[in-house]
Scaffold this motif. Structure first.
Motif, PDB file in Angstrom:
ATOM      1  N   ASP A  47       0.835  -1.209   0.000  1.00  0.00           N
ATOM      2  CA  ASP A  47       0.000   0.000   0.000  1.00  0.00           C
ATOM      3  C   ASP A  47       0.867   1.255   0.000  1.00  0.00           C
ATOM      4  O   ASP A  47       0.590   2.227  -0.714  1.00  0.00           O
ATOM      5  CB  ASP A  47      -0.910   0.011   1.228  1.00  0.00           C
ATOM      6  CG  ASP A  47      -1.910  -1.131   1.222  1.00  0.00           C
ATOM      7  OD1 ASP A  47      -2.398  -1.474   0.129  1.00  0.00           O
ATOM      8  OD2 ASP A  47      -2.181  -1.668   2.313  1.00  0.00           O
ATOM      9  N   VAL A  48       1.935   1.224   0.824  1.00  0.00           N
ATOM     10  CA  VAL A  48       2.848   2.374   0.887  1.00  0.00           C
ATOM     11  C   VAL A  48       3.514   2.579  -0.476  1.00  0.00           C
ATOM     12  O   VAL A  48       3.604   3.703  -0.976  1.00  0.00           O
ATOM     13  CB  VAL A  48       3.909   2.172   1.993  1.00  0.00           C
ATOM     14  CG1 VAL A  48       4.942   3.307   1.960  1.00  0.00           C
ATOM     15  CG2 VAL A  48       3.255   2.097   3.365  1.00  0.00           C
ATOM     16  N   ALA A  49       3.983   1.483  -1.071  1.00  0.00           N
ATOM     17  CA  ALA A  49       4.664   1.569  -2.369  1.00  0.00           C
ATOM     18  C   ALA A  49       3.743   2.117  -3.446  1.00  0.00           C
ATOM     19  O   ALA A  49       4.139   2.982  -4.246  1.00  0.00           O
ATOM     20  CB  ALA A  49       5.175   0.184  -2.763  1.00  0.00           C
ATOM     21  N   LYS A  50       2.508   1.623  -3.462  1.00  0.00           N
ATOM     22  CA  LYS A  50       1.551   2.083  -4.478  1.00  0.00           C
ATOM     23  C   LYS A  50       1.240   3.561  -4.317  1.00  0.00           C
ATOM     24  O   LYS A  50       1.217   4.317  -5.294  1.00  0.00           O
ATOM     25  CB  LYS A  50       0.265   1.259  -4.347  1.00  0.00           C
ATOM     26  CG  LYS A  50      -0.793   1.590  -5.392  1.00  0.00           C
ATOM     27  CD  LYS A  50      -2.010   0.694  -5.231  1.00  0.00           C
ATOM     28  CE  LYS A  50      -3.090   1.054  -6.260  1.00  0.00           C
ATOM     29  NZ  LYS A  50      -4.294   0.195  -6.101  1.00  0.00           N
ATOM     30  N   HIS A  51       1.009   3.990  -3.071  1.00  0.00           N
ATOM     31  CA  HIS A  51       0.668   5.390  -2.804  1.00  0.00           C
ATOM     32  C   HIS A  51       1.832   6.315  -3.111  1.00  0.00           C
ATOM     33  O   HIS A  51       1.655   7.431  -3.610  1.00  0.00           O
ATOM     34  CB  HIS A  51       0.243   5.529  -1.337  1.00  0.00           C
ATOM     35  CG  HIS A  51      -0.445   6.813  -1.020  1.00  0.00           C
ATOM     36  ND1 HIS A  51       0.228   7.995  -0.786  1.00  0.00           N
ATOM     37  CD2 HIS A  51      -1.775   7.110  -0.899  1.00  0.00           C
ATOM     38  CE1 HIS A  51      -0.629   8.955  -0.523  1.00  0.00           C
ATOM     39  NE2 HIS A  51      -1.858   8.453  -0.588  1.00  0.00           N
ATOM     40  N   ALA A  52       3.082   5.845  -2.803  1.00  0.00           N
ATOM     41  CA  ALA A  52       4.265   6.686  -3.031  1.00  0.00           C
ATOM     42  C   ALA A  52       4.803   6.544  -4.457  1.00  0.00           C
ATOM     43  O   ALA A  52       5.748   7.248  -4.831  1.00  0.00           O
ATOM     44  CB  ALA A  52       5.359   6.314  -2.025  1.00  0.00           C
ATOM     45  N   LYS A  61       8.102  -1.966  -3.938  1.00  0.00           N
ATOM     46  CA  LYS A  61       8.093  -2.479  -2.559  1.00  0.00           C
ATOM     47  C   LYS A  61       9.518  -2.604  -2.020  1.00  0.00           C
ATOM     48  O   LYS A  61       9.761  -2.368  -0.841  1.00  0.00           O
ATOM     49  CB  LYS A  61       7.400  -3.850  -2.513  1.00  0.00           C
ATOM     50  CG  LYS A  61       5.890  -3.780  -2.671  1.00  0.00           C
ATOM     51  CD  LYS A  61       5.211  -5.077  -2.262  1.00  0.00           C
ATOM     52  CE  LYS A  61       5.582  -6.227  -3.171  1.00  0.00           C
ATOM     53  NZ  LYS A  61       4.862  -7.472  -2.797  1.00  0.00           N
ATOM     54  N   SER A  62      10.451  -2.967  -2.875  1.00  0.00           N
ATOM     55  CA  SER A  62      11.840  -3.107  -2.424  1.00  0.00           C
ATOM     56  C   SER A  62      12.414  -1.758  -1.984  1.00  0.00           C
ATOM     57  O   SER A  62      13.211  -1.690  -1.045  1.00  0.00           O
ATOM     58  CB  SER A  62      12.706  -3.720  -3.525  1.00  0.00           C
ATOM     59  OG  SER A  62      12.774  -2.869  -4.648  1.00  0.00           O
ATOM     60  N   THR A  63      11.989  -0.676  -2.645  1.00  0.00           N
ATOM     61  CA  THR A  63      12.460   0.664  -2.257  1.00  0.00           C
ATOM     62  C   THR A  63      11.930   1.032  -0.873  1.00  0.00           C
ATOM     63  O   THR A  63      12.656   1.586  -0.038  1.00  0.00           O
ATOM     64  CB  THR A  63      12.015   1.716  -3.299  1.00  0.00           C
ATOM     65  OG1 THR A  63      12.550   1.372  -4.564  1.00  0.00           O
ATOM     66  CG2 THR A  63      12.499   3.106  -2.907  1.00  0.00           C
ATOM     67  N   VAL A  64      10.663   0.706  -0.628  1.00  0.00           N
ATOM     68  CA  VAL A  64      10.087   0.964   0.706  1.00  0.00           C
ATOM     69  C   VAL A  64      10.821   0.133   1.750  1.00  0.00           C
ATOM     70  O   VAL A  64      11.146   0.622   2.840  1.00  0.00           O
ATOM     71  CB  VAL A  64       8.579   0.640   0.733  1.00  0.00           C
ATOM     72  CG1 VAL A  64       8.017   0.826   2.149  1.00  0.00           C
ATOM     73  CG2 VAL A  64       7.827   1.524  -0.247  1.00  0.00           C
ATOM     74  N   SER A  65      11.115  -1.123   1.415  1.00  0.00           N
ATOM     75  CA  SER A  65      11.836  -2.005   2.335  1.00  0.00           C
ATOM     76  C   SER A  65      13.216  -1.445   2.654  1.00  0.00           C
ATOM     77  O   SER A  65      13.651  -1.447   3.810  1.00  0.00           O
ATOM     78  CB  SER A  65      11.960  -3.401   1.733  1.00  0.00           C
ATOM     79  OG  SER A  65      12.669  -4.255   2.594  1.00  0.00           O
ATOM     80  N   GLN A  66      13.901  -0.935   1.631  1.00  0.00           N
ATOM     81  CA  GLN A  66      15.224  -0.339   1.843  1.00  0.00           C
ATOM     82  C   GLN A  66      15.116   0.881   2.756  1.00  0.00           C
ATOM     83  O   GLN A  66      15.961   1.092   3.635  1.00  0.00           O
ATOM     84  CB  GLN A  66      15.842   0.053   0.505  1.00  0.00           C
ATOM     85  CG  GLN A  66      16.308  -1.131  -0.325  1.00  0.00           C
ATOM     86  CD  GLN A  66      16.711  -0.741  -1.729  1.00  0.00           C
ATOM     87  OE1 GLN A  66      16.753   0.447  -2.048  1.00  0.00           O
ATOM     88  NE2 GLN A  66      16.988  -1.726  -2.570  1.00  0.00           N
ATOM     89  N   PHE A  67      14.061   1.669   2.571  1.00  0.00           N
ATOM     90  CA  PHE A  67      13.849   2.846   3.420  1.00  0.00           C
ATOM     91  C   PHE A  67      13.657   2.425   4.876  1.00  0.00           C
ATOM     92  O   PHE A  67      14.257   3.003   5.791  1.00  0.00           O
ATOM     93  CB  PHE A  67      12.627   3.630   2.927  1.00  0.00           C
ATOM     94  CG  PHE A  67      12.266   4.794   3.812  1.00  0.00           C
ATOM     95  CD1 PHE A  67      12.843   6.040   3.607  1.00  0.00           C
ATOM     96  CD2 PHE A  67      11.362   4.642   4.859  1.00  0.00           C
ATOM     97  CE1 PHE A  67      12.522   7.119   4.433  1.00  0.00           C
ATOM     98  CE2 PHE A  67      11.043   5.711   5.693  1.00  0.00           C
ATOM     99  CZ  PHE A  67      11.622   6.955   5.468  1.00  0.00           C
ATOM    100  N   ILE A  74       8.421   8.719   0.587  1.00  0.00           N
ATOM    101  CA  ILE A  74       8.070   7.526   1.371  1.00  0.00           C
ATOM    102  C   ILE A  74       7.744   7.904   2.813  1.00  0.00           C
ATOM    103  O   ILE A  74       6.782   7.409   3.406  1.00  0.00           O
ATOM    104  CB  ILE A  74       9.210   6.488   1.323  1.00  0.00           C
ATOM    105  CG1 ILE A  74       9.414   5.989  -0.112  1.00  0.00           C
ATOM    106  CG2 ILE A  74       8.912   5.316   2.259  1.00  0.00           C
ATOM    107  CD1 ILE A  74      10.634   5.110  -0.296  1.00  0.00           C
ATOM    108  N   GLU A  75       8.562   8.775   3.388  1.00  0.00           N
ATOM    109  CA  GLU A  75       8.346   9.208   4.770  1.00  0.00           C
ATOM    110  C   GLU A  75       6.975   9.850   4.930  1.00  0.00           C
ATOM    111  O   GLU A  75       6.248   9.559   5.880  1.00  0.00           O
ATOM    112  CB  GLU A  75       9.447  10.195   5.172  1.00  0.00           C
ATOM    113  CG  GLU A  75       9.408  10.580   6.639  1.00  0.00           C
ATOM    114  CD  GLU A  75      10.579  11.475   7.040  1.00  0.00           C
ATOM    115  OE1 GLU A  75      10.684  11.782   8.224  1.00  0.00           O
ATOM    116  OE2 GLU A  75      11.367  11.860   6.144  1.00  0.00           O
TER     117      GLU A  75
END
Length: 334
Positions: A8-13, A17-23, A39-40
């Motif tokens: 959900d975070v990845a789609k909204h931003a 998903k891997s970028t969100v995971s790295q964050f 992302i923040e």
């Protein structure tokens, strides 16, 4: 309410998903400031809460460490735990603090509880009486660091004070100010707790260095509740001490309380120095001289040693004892 996921975070931003995971894992090496900010902001907007259990299962880590302290009443214990908590928090770890009350059986139960909770590592202020348990953790290469106390021949990474130097600093200060009947009082050394034994040894060596005799009547160790009686006996001697070195903060408290009760002046009737700086030392009347430990440096090293073991599963042999130099804080009591 729907659980918000990384997807959900990845789609909204509008990132992967891997970028969100790295964050979330603070891996920002190849991430632009614009992406980080996006992302923040998305995490705040969606009120996303990471699934800690899922993260632990995936990474085979709980990102939690245990701290088993021998006696949390000691000022040094609370100070270094506070500093370690800050350092661990910066690295994404949480800590569970357990107070053993200097009771080996209680220490054992806490260590076994932490192991059952699958913490990633444990800091221990060892009571010294659970050798089988310490040795088992070492054989299993479980990440362990000892704080404040060491155990001979066990070869576990340890962070502690140069306790002999601490006693020598105090004795030298007393001698410089003309004191000759110098006493040392410490809490019980029945279990050969290393800081207390080492401070006693350093005290004797310092007296010898200054050409002063070791008077057994001026060397006392006792449990906290027996300290008033020990002080009473010492000051009823035909030649009572003209200087008192308190082996730790608990002893210092009892010394100051006794001298106030007996209307003895500091440093007139007896000079006083305490090992371990305490908050009240600077505003007591008179301000009390203390021998301080470099708490921040010791905490930083202890955290570094434990995280090294946690993150280097194939190279956990780290057996050195890291000793830190004390410093004398001169005030008006010596």
């Amino acid at each position: 309410m729907k659980n918000i996921t990384i997807a959900d975070v990845a789609k909204h931003a509008k990132v992967s998903k891997s970028t969100v995971s790295q964050f979330l894992n603070k891996r920002f090496d190849y991430m632009s400031e614009k992406t980080k900010k996006k992302i923040e902001e998305t995490i705040k907007e969606l009120n996303y809460q990471p699934n800690i259990v899922a993260r632990s299962l995936k990474q085979k880590a709980t990102f939690t460490v245990g701290v088993v302290v021998a006696n949390i009443l000691h000022t040094f214990s609370t100070q270094i735990i506070r500093a370690m908590e800050d350092a661990f928090h910066e690295q994404g770890y949480q800590i569970i603090v357990c107070n053993a009350d200097d009771e080996p059986e209680k220490e054992k139960k806490y260590i076994e509880m932490l192991l059952a909770k699958q913490v990633d590592g444990i800091m221990i202020f060892p009571t010294g009486c659970n050798l089988d348990l310490y040795e088992r953790m070492k054989r299993q290469q479980f990440p362990v660091v000892f704080i404040d106390r060491t155990i001979k021949d066990l070869n576990i990474a340890t962070v502690m004070l140069d306790n002999q130097m601490a006693a020598k600093l105090a004795v030298s200060q007393f001698v410089k100010n003309g004191r000759k009947r110098i006493a040392l009082i410490t809490t019980s050394i029945i279990r050969n707790i290393s800081p207390r034994v080492e401070r006693l040894e350093g005290f004797k060596n310092a007296l010898a260095d200054h050409g002063l005799p070791v008077n057994k009547a001026y060397l006392k160790s006792a449990s906290a509740d027996q300290l008033p009686a020990v002080l009473e006996e010492m000051f009823n001697l035909p030649a009572p001490p003209d200087a008192l070195l308190a082996g730790n903060d608990i002893v210092l408290y009892e010394v100051l309380r006794f001298m106030k009760k007996r209307n003895l002046t500091i440093p007139g009737d007896a000079a006083v120095i305490g090992i371990d700086d305490v908050p009240f030392a600077s505003f007591f009347t008179p301000p009390i001289s203390t021998v301080a430990q470099p708490v921040a440096e010791m905490a930083e090293k202890a955290v570094e040693l434990l995280l090294f073991q946690i993150k280097n599963k194939e190279d956990r042999e780290f057996e050195d004892i890291f000793r830190y130099k004390p410093s004398l804080i001169e005030r008006d009591s010596d």
